[in-house]
Design a protein around this motif. Structure first.
Motif, PDB file in Angstrom:
ATOM      1  N   PRO A  60      -4.929   8.702  11.342  1.00  0.00           N
ATOM      2  CA  PRO A  60      -6.175   8.726  10.552  1.00  0.00           C
ATOM      3  C   PRO A  60      -6.008   8.255   9.108  1.00  0.00           C
ATOM      4  O   PRO A  60      -6.932   7.689   8.530  1.00  0.00           O
ATOM      5  N   THR A  61      -4.828   8.456   8.509  1.00  0.00           N
ATOM      6  CA  THR A  61      -4.622   8.065   7.108  1.00  0.00           C
ATOM      7  C   THR A  61      -3.589   6.945   6.954  1.00  0.00           C
ATOM      8  O   THR A  61      -3.055   6.740   5.870  1.00  0.00           O
ATOM      9  N   LEU A  62      -3.347   6.220   7.992  1.00  0.00           N
ATOM     10  CA  LEU A  62      -2.331   5.171   8.025  1.00  0.00           C
ATOM     11  C   LEU A  62      -2.578   4.106   6.963  1.00  0.00           C
ATOM     12  O   LEU A  62      -3.704   3.651   6.766  1.00  0.00           O
ATOM     13  N   THR A  63      -1.505   3.724   6.277  1.00  0.00           N
ATOM     14  CA  THR A  63      -1.525   2.588   5.360  1.00  0.00           C
ATOM     15  C   THR A  63      -0.627   1.517   5.958  1.00  0.00           C
ATOM     16  O   THR A  63       0.554   1.751   6.191  1.00  0.00           O
ATOM     17  N   ARG A  64      -1.181   0.355   6.188  1.00  0.00           N
ATOM     18  CA  ARG A  64      -0.422  -0.727   6.816  1.00  0.00           C
ATOM     19  C   ARG A  64       0.462  -1.436   5.794  1.00  0.00           C
ATOM     20  O   ARG A  64       0.245  -1.364   4.593  1.00  0.00           O
ATOM     21  N   HIS A  78     -10.909   6.296  14.657  1.00  0.00           N
ATOM     22  CA  HIS A  78      -9.723   7.164  14.592  1.00  0.00           C
ATOM     23  C   HIS A  78      -8.843   6.834  13.381  1.00  0.00           C
ATOM     24  O   HIS A  78      -8.329   7.732  12.730  1.00  0.00           O
ATOM     25  N   CYS A  79      -8.644   5.576  13.106  1.00  0.00           N
ATOM     26  CA  CYS A  79      -7.840   5.145  11.960  1.00  0.00           C
ATOM     27  C   CYS A  79      -8.812   4.854  10.813  1.00  0.00           C
ATOM     28  O   CYS A  79      -9.351   3.756  10.712  1.00  0.00           O
ATOM     29  N   ARG A  80      -9.010   5.839   9.977  1.00  0.00           N
ATOM     30  CA  ARG A  80     -10.048   5.734   8.940  1.00  0.00           C
ATOM     31  C   ARG A  80      -9.659   4.834   7.783  1.00  0.00           C
ATOM     32  O   ARG A  80     -10.526   4.267   7.124  1.00  0.00           O
ATOM     33  N   THR A  81      -8.360   4.687   7.496  1.00  0.00           N
ATOM     34  CA  THR A  81      -7.945   3.948   6.308  1.00  0.00           C
ATOM     35  C   THR A  81      -7.292   2.605   6.607  1.00  0.00           C
ATOM     36  O   THR A  81      -6.862   1.911   5.691  1.00  0.00           O
TER      37      THR A  81
END
Length: 190
Positions: A60-64, A78-81
């Motif tokens: 949910p808070t993943l930074t690529r 699901h992946c908000r960020t």
């Protein structure tokens, strides 16, 4: 001043893949010079870039990554960020069964090892060694419930120690998703 920056940008775009290839060549050359067996190159990568398992992620808070070395398959919302490259389908199988299907697909992939399995959550992590250079990629997996008897999956694949993966992680996730969907649909048929 602004013109100087604009002129350097295309050069940097060409330089990044070249630097990545140079690092790979240096690692492979070091392994050959040291007379390493195929497993020995794994130690070279660890010396150059650290442990190959890049660890857990919170979808949910993943930074690529800023570099083109990762790929994300994530259910809508699901992946908000982070923006997903692929959107996995919702499948008519319960989460525990989908987790087993993902494990079977990972086991079919050459050079893939399970490096972490959450005991209380439906999350796993795999280390995939790619090609003759055995470049390490980490694939994080999370099963996402989608109602009774239905589930989907979030997958995040990222490379270690290179500046570009030339789309390999995205292609891997697309293959895994297609195979997962085939197995789940075959199982759901009466």
């Amino acid at each position: 001043m602004a013109k100087a920056r604009l002129r350097r940008t295309p050069t940097l775009r060409r330089l990044v893949p070249a630097l990545g290839l140079a690092v790979l060549a240096a690692g492979f050359g070091l392994a050959v010079v040291r007379g390493e067996e195929p497993g020995g190159i794994d130690e070279v990568w660890a010396l150059l870039f650290g442990p190959p398992d890049l660890g857990p992620v919170d979808f949910p808070t993943l930074t690529r990554s800023r570099w083109p070395v990762d790929a994300l398959a994530c259910p809508a919302g699901h992946c908000r960020t982070a923006q997903a490259d692929l959107v996995p389908p919702v499948l008519a199988v319960p989460g525990a069964r989908l987790r087993a299907i993902v494990a079977a697909v990972a086991a079919e992939t050459p050079g893939t090892d399970l490096v972490f399995q959450a005991r209380w959550a439906e999350e796993d992590r795999y280390l995939v060694r790619t090609g003759p250079l055995r470049l390490p990629d980490t694939v994080n997996v999370a099963i996402v419930g989608a109602g009774e008897g239905r589930s989907t999956v979030a997958l995040y694949a990222r490379s270690q120690g290179v500046l570009t993966d030339f789309g390999h992680n995205r292609a891997r996730l697309a293959r895994w998703l297609a195979r997962i969907e085939d197995l789940a649909r075959a199982e759901a048929r009466p």
